[in-house]
Scaffold this motif. Structure first.
Motif, PDB file in Angstrom:
ATOM      1  N   ILE A 152       0.853  -1.188   0.000  1.00 29.51           N
ATOM      2  CA  ILE A 152       0.000   0.000   0.000  1.00 29.51           C
ATOM      3  C   ILE A 152       0.887   1.235   0.000  1.00 29.51           C
ATOM      4  CG2 ILE A 152      -1.864   1.204   1.200  1.00 29.51           C
ATOM      5  CD1 ILE A 152      -2.571  -1.648   0.163  1.00 29.51           C
ATOM      6  N   GLU A 186      11.799   2.085   3.594  1.00 27.53           N
ATOM      7  CA  GLU A 186      10.423   2.371   4.032  1.00 27.53           C
ATOM      8  C   GLU A 186      10.027   1.252   4.996  1.00 27.53           C
ATOM      9  OE1 GLU A 186       7.637   2.820   0.805  1.00 27.53           O
ATOM     10  OE2 GLU A 186       8.629   4.614   0.023  1.00 27.53           O
ATOM     11  N   GLU A 195       7.684  -0.800   7.401  1.00 27.47           N
ATOM     12  CA  GLU A 195       6.234  -0.971   7.341  1.00 27.47           C
ATOM     13  C   GLU A 195       5.782  -2.173   8.169  1.00 27.47           C
ATOM     14  OE1 GLU A 195       4.808  -0.834   3.291  1.00 27.47           O
ATOM     15  OE2 GLU A 195       6.190   0.806   2.781  1.00 27.47           O
ATOM     16  N   ASP A 245       9.975  -1.791   2.644  1.00 25.16           N
ATOM     17  CA  ASP A 245       9.657  -1.626   1.224  1.00 25.16           C
ATOM     18  C   ASP A 245      10.796  -0.808   0.613  1.00 25.16           C
ATOM     19  OD1 ASP A 245       8.610  -1.029  -1.247  1.00 25.16           O
ATOM     20  OD2 ASP A 245       7.106   0.377  -0.463  1.00 25.16           O
ATOM     21  N   LYS A 289      10.585  -0.902  -7.197  1.00 21.38           N
ATOM     22  CA  LYS A 289      10.186  -1.508  -5.918  1.00 21.38           C
ATOM     23  C   LYS A 289      10.332  -3.021  -5.886  1.00 21.38           C
ATOM     24  CE  LYS A 289       7.410   2.009  -3.916  1.00 21.38           C
ATOM     25  NZ  LYS A 289       7.489   2.298  -2.458  1.00 21.38           N
TER      26      LYS A 289
HETATM   27 ZN    ZN Z   1       6.038   1.536   0.932  1.00 17.47          ZN
END
Ligand code: ZN
Length: 219
Positions: free
Chosen positions: A19, A67, A69, A98, A119
């Motif tokens: 997300i 990132e 998460e 991420d 990604k």
């Molecule tokens: Zn992310």
């Protein structure tokens, strides 16, 4: 190659749903609008690494970001799962990073192209060991922290999720059949920043509920 869920060695990893922009402060730090609906993307299973492994910065990028998460592990699949039953489909929670080639992503966004090449590369989805939901604590109030070389870079809390876990499961399952072993990266709090060759970094969910340590090398 990692094929099974860390902490659940019998359970093969399914789809890695992710997300985007699920914390208002993070959307703002990248000058993005706060979304009306969740931004949904996926990563290939080949991007998964585990505690103690190495993230490889690809030669095509000079700006690779962390990132941290919270990641949701689906234990019971379903389609069109109602929000009020959604948490019964969760088997556990873990920490994930991420990893994002931000410069590549900016280029792709400018062209309106998918984010996969920014990604989804090998080593771009470090995962900690997952913990059963009964012992992990409430998914609506867990700290999400990222340390790089011992310095705190991200210090968020899932209470600030724009779309909380039950809502995400309801929405995702309205598009896709969820299956046991699927993972949902729930988005990152503010404080994203670069990882560089030689860095050591750690992401932590809650009070050491789930931890992943990585090192970083230039590919
Ligand atoms: Zn992310």
């Amino acid at each position: 190659m990692i094929t099974h869920v860390p902490g659940f060695p019998e359970l093969p990893i399914g789809t890695l749903f992710c997300i985007g922009r699920n914390y208002a402060e993070h959307a703002r730090e990248l000058n993005n609008p706060v979304p009306e609906n969740p931004i949904i993307f996926t990563k290939p299973i080949s991007s998964v690494i585990v505690d103690g492994n190495q993230v490889v910065i690809p030669s095509g990028s000079t700006e690779v970001h962390h990132e941290a998460e919270m990641v949701v592990l689906i234990g019971r699949g379903g389609r069109n799962i109602p929000r009020n039953e959604a948490l019964q489909h969760v088997l556990g929670y873990g920490i994930g990073i991420d990893i994002t080639a931000r410069d590549v992503q900016s280029n792709l966004k400018d062209k309106g192209h998918p984010w996969l090449l920014a990604k989804g590369l090998d080593t771009f989805a470090p995962l900690g060991t997952f913990v059963a939901s009964a012992t992990a604590g409430s998914p609506s109030e867990m700290s999400v922290r990222m340390l790089v070389n011992g310095e705190i870079r991200q210090d968020g809390n899932t209470k600030d999720l724009l779309f909380p876990v039950d809502d995400l499961i309801a929405r995702l399952s309205s598009f896709f059949t969820l299956r046991a072993g699927d993972l949902i990266f729930t988005g990152t709090p503010a404080g994203v920043g670069p990882l560089r060759d030689g860095d050591s970094a750690t992401a932590v969910l809650g009070d050491n509920v789930s931890v992943v340590n990585i090192t970083v090398k230039q590919g």
